[in-house]
Design a protein around this motif. Sequence first.
Motif, PDB file in Angstrom:
ATOM      1  N   GLN A  11       0.827  -1.298  -0.026  1.00 58.15           N
ATOM      2  CA  GLN A  11       0.077   0.080  -0.081  1.00 58.15           C
ATOM      3  C   GLN A  11       0.736   1.144  -0.105  1.00 58.15           C
ATOM      4  O   GLN A  11       0.575   2.418  -0.622  1.00 58.15           O
ATOM      5  CB  GLN A  11      -1.000   0.051   1.217  1.00 58.15           C
ATOM      6  N   GLU A  12       1.813   1.222   0.786  1.00 58.61           N
ATOM      7  CA  GLU A  12       2.950   2.257   0.762  1.00 58.61           C
ATOM      8  C   GLU A  12       3.404   2.497  -0.675  1.00 58.61           C
ATOM      9  O   GLU A  12       3.718   3.953  -1.133  1.00 58.61           O
ATOM     10  CB  GLU A  12       4.017   2.178   1.948  1.00 58.61           C
ATOM     11  N   MET A  13       3.869   1.366  -1.225  1.00 53.82           N
ATOM     12  CA  MET A  13       4.385   1.774  -2.614  1.00 53.82           C
ATOM     13  C   MET A  13       3.464   2.373  -3.442  1.00 53.82           C
ATOM     14  O   MET A  13       3.648   3.160  -4.412  1.00 53.82           O
ATOM     15  CB  MET A  13       4.811   0.235  -3.048  1.00 53.82           C
ATOM     16  N   ALA A  14       2.194   1.925  -3.314  1.00 57.44           N
ATOM     17  CA  ALA A  14       1.152   2.378  -4.375  1.00 57.44           C
ATOM     18  C   ALA A  14       0.767   3.734  -3.973  1.00 57.44           C
ATOM     19  O   ALA A  14       0.724   4.600  -4.977  1.00 57.44           O
ATOM     20  CB  ALA A  14      -0.268   1.568  -4.111  1.00 57.44           C
ATOM     21  N   GLU A  15       0.812   4.157  -2.876  1.00 57.52           N
ATOM     22  CA  GLU A  15       0.855   5.532  -2.632  1.00 57.52           C
ATOM     23  C   GLU A  15       2.001   6.711  -2.772  1.00 57.52           C
ATOM     24  O   GLU A  15       1.884   7.648  -3.542  1.00 57.52           O
ATOM     25  CB  GLU A  15       0.660   5.794  -0.876  1.00 57.52           C
ATOM     26  N   HIS A  16       3.259   5.915  -2.908  1.00 56.28           N
ATOM     27  CA  HIS A  16       4.184   6.565  -3.661  1.00 56.28           C
ATOM     28  C   HIS A  16       4.140   6.993  -5.086  1.00 56.28           C
ATOM     29  O   HIS A  16       4.365   7.908  -5.615  1.00 56.28           O
ATOM     30  CB  HIS A  16       5.557   5.842  -3.317  1.00 56.28           C
ATOM     31  N   TYR A  17       3.396   6.015  -5.757  1.00 57.17           N
ATOM     32  CA  TYR A  17       3.320   6.182  -7.230  1.00 57.17           C
ATOM     33  C   TYR A  17       1.897   6.742  -7.580  1.00 57.17           C
ATOM     34  O   TYR A  17       1.482   7.054  -8.836  1.00 57.17           O
ATOM     35  CB  TYR A  17       3.409   4.797  -7.651  1.00 57.17           C
ATOM     36  N   GLY A  18       1.130   6.897  -6.356  1.00 63.91           N
ATOM     37  CA  GLY A  18      -0.213   7.446  -6.849  1.00 63.91           C
ATOM     38  C   GLY A  18      -1.098   6.563  -7.565  1.00 63.91           C
ATOM     39  O   GLY A  18      -1.921   7.113  -8.481  1.00 63.91           O
ATOM     40  N   THR A  19      -1.076   5.256  -7.290  1.00 66.64           N
ATOM     41  CA  THR A  19      -2.096   4.190  -7.752  1.00 66.64           C
ATOM     42  C   THR A  19      -2.748   3.705  -6.998  1.00 66.64           C
ATOM     43  O   THR A  19      -2.501   3.524  -5.638  1.00 66.64           O
ATOM     44  CB  THR A  19      -1.215   3.429  -8.677  1.00 66.64           C
ATOM     45  N   ALA A  20      -3.975   3.066  -7.461  1.00 67.67           N
ATOM     46  CA  ALA A  20      -4.948   2.414  -6.627  1.00 67.67           C
ATOM     47  C   ALA A  20      -4.881   0.569  -6.584  1.00 67.67           C
ATOM     48  O   ALA A  20      -4.523   0.298  -7.832  1.00 67.67           O
ATOM     49  CB  ALA A  20      -6.358   2.665  -6.777  1.00 67.67           C
ATOM     50  N   ILE A  21      -4.743   0.071  -5.584  1.00 68.99           N
ATOM     51  CA  ILE A  21      -4.783  -1.438  -5.797  1.00 68.99           C
ATOM     52  C   ILE A  21      -6.269  -2.144  -5.476  1.00 68.99           C
ATOM     53  O   ILE A  21      -6.647  -1.674  -4.588  1.00 68.99           O
ATOM     54  CB  ILE A  21      -3.649  -1.826  -4.573  1.00 68.99           C
ATOM     55  N   ILE A  22      -6.710  -2.822  -6.617  1.00 71.33           N
ATOM     56  CA  ILE A  22      -7.901  -3.512  -6.515  1.00 71.33           C
ATOM     57  C   ILE A  22      -7.480  -5.039  -6.975  1.00 71.33           C
ATOM     58  O   ILE A  22      -7.524  -5.186  -8.133  1.00 71.33           O
ATOM     59  CB  ILE A  22      -8.816  -2.814  -7.636  1.00 71.33           C
ATOM     60  N   PRO A  23      -7.167  -5.849  -5.811  1.00 71.07           N
ATOM     61  CA  PRO A  23      -7.147  -7.313  -6.141  1.00 71.07           C
ATOM     62  C   PRO A  23      -8.086  -7.948  -6.819  1.00 71.07           C
ATOM     63  O   PRO A  23      -9.261  -7.827  -6.783  1.00 71.07           O
ATOM     64  CB  PRO A  23      -6.571  -7.868  -4.743  1.00 71.07           C
ATOM     65  N   ALA A  24      -7.536  -8.973  -7.710  1.00 70.78           N
ATOM     66  CA  ALA A  24      -8.658  -9.790  -8.227  1.00 70.78           C
ATOM     67  C   ALA A  24      -9.232 -10.761  -7.129  1.00 70.78           C
ATOM     68  O   ALA A  24      -8.806 -11.007  -6.245  1.00 70.78           O
ATOM     69  CB  ALA A  24      -7.843 -10.496  -9.443  1.00 70.78           C
ATOM     70  N   ARG A  25     -10.390 -11.140  -7.411  1.00 70.86           N
ATOM     71  CA  ARG A  25     -11.274 -11.982  -6.504  1.00 70.86           C
ATOM     72  C   ARG A  25     -10.467 -13.331  -6.719  1.00 70.86           C
ATOM     73  O   ARG A  25      -9.779 -13.811  -7.846  1.00 70.86           O
ATOM     74  CB  ARG A  25     -12.644 -12.028  -7.023  1.00 70.86           C
ATOM     75  N   VAL A  26     -10.770 -14.036  -5.611  1.00 72.19           N
ATOM     76  CA  VAL A  26     -10.057 -15.397  -5.559  1.00 72.19           C
ATOM     77  C   VAL A  26     -10.856 -16.348  -6.608  1.00 72.19           C
ATOM     78  O   VAL A  26     -12.009 -16.249  -6.911  1.00 72.19           O
ATOM     79  CB  VAL A  26     -10.204 -16.126  -4.117  1.00 72.19           C
ATOM     80  N   ARG A  27      -9.787 -16.978  -7.329  1.00 70.56           N
ATOM     81  CA  ARG A  27     -10.615 -17.809  -8.230  1.00 70.56           C
ATOM     82  C   ARG A  27     -11.421 -17.182  -9.356  1.00 70.56           C
ATOM     83  O   ARG A  27     -12.430 -17.775  -9.884  1.00 70.56           O
ATOM     84  CB  ARG A  27     -11.140 -19.096  -7.904  1.00 70.56           C
TER      85      ARG A  27
END
Length: 339
Positions: free
Chosen positions: A51-67
């Motif tokens: 999350q800290e890395m994503a904030e550094h680059y100004g991007t959002a993380i939306i993980p894919a659903r399981v399977r």
Amino acid sequence: MDEKQPSWIAAHVHMYEYFGGVARILVPDNCRTAVDHNKGWKDQRINAVYQEMAEHYGTAIIPARVRAPKDKPNAEGSVGNISTWITAALRNEQFFSLSELNRAIRQKLEVFSHRPFQKKEGSRYEIFRNEELPLLSPLPATPYELAEWKQATVQFNYHISFAGMLYSVPYEYIKRKVDVRVTDKTIEIFYNHNRIAFHRRLYGRKGQYSTVTEHMPVSHQQYLEWNGDRFRKWSERIGASTYQVVDAILTSKRVEQQSYRSCMGLLKLADKYSVDRLEAACRKALSFTSTPSYKSIKNILDTGSDQIDLPDKGAATVSHTEAGKSSHALTRGADYYRR
């Protein structure tokens, strides 16, 4: 090299450098390096470092659903293409270093990206250049640097310890637990999510200190113009015993500045009692311990015991010949113990 967090983060940093920009959304798998806890689509907790890395680059993380591979079908399809055109193409070649292997992969990647489509015009690179690159956010001024988080307790000397080195924090936080963010170059210290200290990371000999003046109590700051060598030279002019006591006091604290007040008080005793008496008191104290304190020297001067000669270590031993001369040869007498 592996699937651990440093490799995971490094892969993202290299990806953005290769693209020359940052995508607005990241869609990773539900791997441990991306998601800490996932009981369902509505309860996803991103790994703190990721999350800290994503904030550094100004991007959002939306993980894919399981399977749920349809959440990122383009990526799934590309895995097969890369396996065929790059990995399989290099399977019979031998490499002697990771950098050598990466150079070969990079060459294959360029060919793969510029290879014309079979059923439509253009190539993957042209689509990226014309349609996707203009939509990327610019890269930050510096790439993300992987950080390690630790907890520490502020010591009595207003420093925290990490990897054998000590870093100061404002003295008001003594005994408090703080969060420490560590990179290869920096040490950041946080309390209740607020940064309270910043240091360049120290390397080399263990036990080094990084101390910020503003972190010190006012009573310690007033001695900044002094240093250990100055106290040693001053004490040397008084005598060898005084020098030995001052040196012992200077090395008794984990932070040398914390011993300056004691050194100053000790040397100022010469103004009140004389240089000779201070030297005698230090000599007497050293006969009892190799690490006398300011208080013990002051007590000797206050009671005047520095003016009484030290007892001869051989006084308790009397030869049989001497004992025969007097029936009281082995008796020291009350005067001796009165000392």
